[in-house]
Write a protein that holds these residues in place. Structure first.
Motif, PDB file in Angstrom:
ATOM      1  N   PHE A 193       0.875  -1.305  -0.137  1.00  0.00           N
ATOM      2  CA  PHE A 193      -0.035   0.187   0.071  1.00  0.00           C
ATOM      3  C   PHE A 193       0.833   1.192   0.036  1.00  0.00           C
ATOM      4  O   PHE A 193       1.775   1.396   0.641  1.00  0.00           O
ATOM      5  N   ASP A 194       0.616   2.298  -1.191  1.00  0.00           N
ATOM      6  CA  ASP A 194       1.448   3.386  -0.891  1.00  0.00           C
ATOM      7  C   ASP A 194       0.439   4.677  -0.801  1.00  0.00           C
ATOM      8  O   ASP A 194      -0.451   4.700  -1.646  1.00  0.00           O
ATOM      9  N   PRO A 195       0.343   5.051   0.487  1.00  0.00           N
ATOM     10  CA  PRO A 195      -0.652   6.159   0.784  1.00  0.00           C
ATOM     11  C   PRO A 195      -0.527   7.463  -0.275  1.00  0.00           C
ATOM     12  O   PRO A 195      -1.665   7.859  -0.433  1.00  0.00           O
ATOM     13  N   LYS A 196       0.277   7.727  -0.702  1.00  0.00           N
ATOM     14  CA  LYS A 196       0.627   8.850  -1.648  1.00  0.00           C
ATOM     15  C   LYS A 196      -0.167   8.516  -3.059  1.00  0.00           C
ATOM     16  O   LYS A 196      -0.826   9.641  -3.883  1.00  0.00           O
ATOM     17  N   HIS A 197      -0.546   7.281  -3.285  1.00  0.00           N
ATOM     18  CA  HIS A 197      -1.019   6.847  -4.901  1.00  0.00           C
ATOM     19  C   HIS A 197      -2.237   5.984  -4.397  1.00  0.00           C
ATOM     20  O   HIS A 197      -3.298   6.204  -5.169  1.00  0.00           O
ATOM     21  N   ASP A 198      -2.303   5.272  -3.402  1.00  0.00           N
ATOM     22  CA  ASP A 198      -3.641   4.573  -3.004  1.00  0.00           C
ATOM     23  C   ASP A 198      -4.564   5.092  -2.446  1.00  0.00           C
ATOM     24  O   ASP A 198      -5.961   4.462  -2.501  1.00  0.00           O
ATOM     25  N   ARG A 199      -4.437   5.831  -1.525  1.00  0.00           N
ATOM     26  CA  ARG A 199      -5.518   6.750  -0.845  1.00  0.00           C
ATOM     27  C   ARG A 199      -6.119   8.021  -2.032  1.00  0.00           C
ATOM     28  O   ARG A 199      -5.454   8.387  -2.854  1.00  0.00           O
ATOM     29  N   GLU A 200      -7.218   8.368  -1.646  1.00  0.00           N
ATOM     30  CA  GLU A 200      -7.957   9.185  -2.533  1.00  0.00           C
ATOM     31  C   GLU A 200      -7.338  10.449  -2.502  1.00  0.00           C
ATOM     32  O   GLU A 200      -6.960  11.423  -1.615  1.00  0.00           O
ATOM     33  N   ASN A 201      -6.241  10.603  -3.670  1.00  0.00           N
ATOM     34  CA  ASN A 201      -5.593  11.623  -3.892  1.00  0.00           C
ATOM     35  C   ASN A 201      -4.523  12.000  -2.692  1.00  0.00           C
ATOM     36  O   ASN A 201      -4.393  13.231  -2.476  1.00  0.00           O
ATOM     37  N   GLY A 202      -4.051  11.011  -2.228  1.00  0.00           N
ATOM     38  CA  GLY A 202      -3.152  11.090  -0.980  1.00  0.00           C
ATOM     39  C   GLY A 202      -4.067  11.655   0.168  1.00  0.00           C
ATOM     40  O   GLY A 202      -2.956  11.940   1.377  1.00  0.00           O
ATOM     41  N   ARG A 203      -5.055  11.775   0.413  1.00  0.00           N
ATOM     42  CA  ARG A 203      -5.864  12.490   1.739  1.00  0.00           C
ATOM     43  C   ARG A 203      -5.297  11.591   2.959  1.00  0.00           C
ATOM     44  O   ARG A 203      -5.655  10.064   2.688  1.00  0.00           O
ATOM     45  N   ALA A 204      -5.223  12.093   4.012  1.00  0.00           N
ATOM     46  CA  ALA A 204      -4.831  11.066   4.936  1.00  0.00           C
ATOM     47  C   ALA A 204      -6.005  10.482   5.596  1.00  0.00           C
ATOM     48  O   ALA A 204      -5.925   9.260   5.980  1.00  0.00           O
ATOM     49  N   ARG A 205      -7.182  10.897   5.279  1.00  0.00           N
ATOM     50  CA  ARG A 205      -8.333  10.194   5.548  1.00  0.00           C
ATOM     51  C   ARG A 205      -9.035   9.564   4.270  1.00  0.00           C
ATOM     52  O   ARG A 205     -10.378   9.073   4.727  1.00  0.00           O
ATOM     53  N   GLY A 206      -8.503   9.400   3.492  1.00  0.00           N
ATOM     54  CA  GLY A 206      -9.210   8.938   2.229  1.00  0.00           C
ATOM     55  C   GLY A 206      -9.411   7.582   2.432  1.00  0.00           C
ATOM     56  O   GLY A 206      -8.376   6.751   2.810  1.00  0.00           O
ATOM     57  N   ALA A 207     -10.160   6.752   1.519  1.00  0.00           N
ATOM     58  CA  ALA A 207     -10.312   5.299   1.413  1.00  0.00           C
ATOM     59  C   ALA A 207      -9.159   4.963   0.392  1.00  0.00           C
ATOM     60  O   ALA A 207      -8.630   5.706  -0.449  1.00  0.00           O
ATOM     61  N   TRP A 208      -9.043   3.557   0.563  1.00  0.00           N
ATOM     62  CA  TRP A 208      -8.206   3.024  -0.227  1.00  0.00           C
ATOM     63  C   TRP A 208      -9.141   2.444  -1.486  1.00  0.00           C
ATOM     64  O   TRP A 208      -9.731   1.537  -1.270  1.00  0.00           O
ATOM     65  N   ARG A 209      -8.890   2.955  -2.555  1.00  0.00           N
ATOM     66  CA  ARG A 209      -9.461   2.697  -3.909  1.00  0.00           C
ATOM     67  C   ARG A 209      -8.905   1.472  -4.390  1.00  0.00           C
ATOM     68  O   ARG A 209      -7.909   1.361  -4.890  1.00  0.00           O
ATOM     69  N   ARG A 210      -9.540   0.098  -4.381  1.00  0.00           N
ATOM     70  CA  ARG A 210      -8.937  -0.986  -4.710  1.00  0.00           C
ATOM     71  C   ARG A 210      -9.523  -1.196  -6.284  1.00  0.00           C
ATOM     72  O   ARG A 210     -10.574  -0.926  -6.619  1.00  0.00           O
ATOM     73  N   LYS A 211      -8.551  -1.849  -7.168  1.00  0.00           N
ATOM     74  CA  LYS A 211      -8.918  -2.418  -8.505  1.00  0.00           C
ATOM     75  C   LYS A 211      -9.562  -3.642  -8.673  1.00  0.00           C
ATOM     76  O   LYS A 211      -9.575  -4.488  -7.813  1.00  0.00           O
ATOM     77  N   GLY A 212     -10.445  -3.638  -9.554  1.00  0.00           N
ATOM     78  CA  GLY A 212     -11.276  -5.172  -9.689  1.00  0.00           C
ATOM     79  C   GLY A 212     -12.341  -4.982  -8.418  1.00  0.00           C
ATOM     80  O   GLY A 212     -13.061  -4.107  -8.336  1.00  0.00           O
ATOM     81  N   VAL A 213     -13.080  -6.294  -8.635  1.00  0.00           N
ATOM     82  CA  VAL A 213     -14.017  -6.929  -7.978  1.00  0.00           C
ATOM     83  C   VAL A 213     -13.565  -7.393  -6.426  1.00  0.00           C
ATOM     84  O   VAL A 213     -12.539  -8.049  -6.542  1.00  0.00           O
ATOM     85  N   TYR A 214     -14.381  -7.322  -5.517  1.00  0.00           N
ATOM     86  CA  TYR A 214     -14.084  -7.793  -4.176  1.00  0.00           C
ATOM     87  C   TYR A 214     -13.900  -9.210  -4.160  1.00  0.00           C
ATOM     88  O   TYR A 214     -14.900  -9.808  -4.766  1.00  0.00           O
ATOM     89  N   GLN A 215     -12.773  -9.815  -3.493  1.00  0.00           N
ATOM     90  CA  GLN A 215     -12.846 -11.392  -3.445  1.00  0.00           C
ATOM     91  C   GLN A 215     -12.514 -11.288  -1.881  1.00  0.00           C
ATOM     92  O   GLN A 215     -11.274 -10.805  -1.532  1.00  0.00           O
ATOM     93  N   ARG A 216     -13.089 -12.218  -1.456  1.00  0.00           N
ATOM     94  CA  ARG A 216     -12.859 -12.558   0.165  1.00  0.00           C
ATOM     95  C   ARG A 216     -11.794 -13.235   0.325  1.00  0.00           C
ATOM     96  O   ARG A 216     -11.271 -14.303  -0.605  1.00  0.00           O
ATOM     97  N   ILE A 217     -10.855 -13.059   1.153  1.00  0.00           N
ATOM     98  CA  ILE A 217      -9.526 -13.573   1.491  1.00  0.00           C
ATOM     99  C   ILE A 217      -9.821 -14.789   2.642  1.00  0.00           C
ATOM    100  O   ILE A 217     -10.130 -14.366   3.748  1.00  0.00           O
TER     101      ILE A 217
END
Length: 74
Positions: free
Chosen positions: A36-60
């Motif tokens: 996870f890279d907070p500068k790229h993976d959070r919404e525009n690098g916002r400290a409280r931004g969500a992690w926008r994941r690519k693809g569809v959800y798959q349970r781990i």
């Protein structure tokens, strides 16, 4: 942190953050997971931004030494 997939599924995730990339790689090699890279993976690098994941959800169910007990798997 909230992870949000393209199909709209949301899930609370626990992040482990490291100042040193070598320490992060040692943790990743032992436990697995996702980088996870907070500068790229959070919404525009916002400290409280969500992690926008690519693809569809798959349970781990299993990640190396960690796993979900059978009774909790549906």
């Amino acid at each position: 942190m909230i992870a949000i997939w393209e199909d709209g599924k949301q899930e609370e995730w626990r992040l482990h953050c490291f100042a040193d990339r070598a320490a992060a790689m040692a943790f990743f090699e032992h436990f697995g997971g996702f980088m996870f890279d907070p500068k790229h993976d959070r919404e525009n690098g916002r400290a409280r931004g969500a992690w926008r994941r690519k693809g569809v959800y798959q349970r781990i169910f299993e990640i190396r030494p960690l796993s979900v007990p059978e009774i909790l798997r549906n």
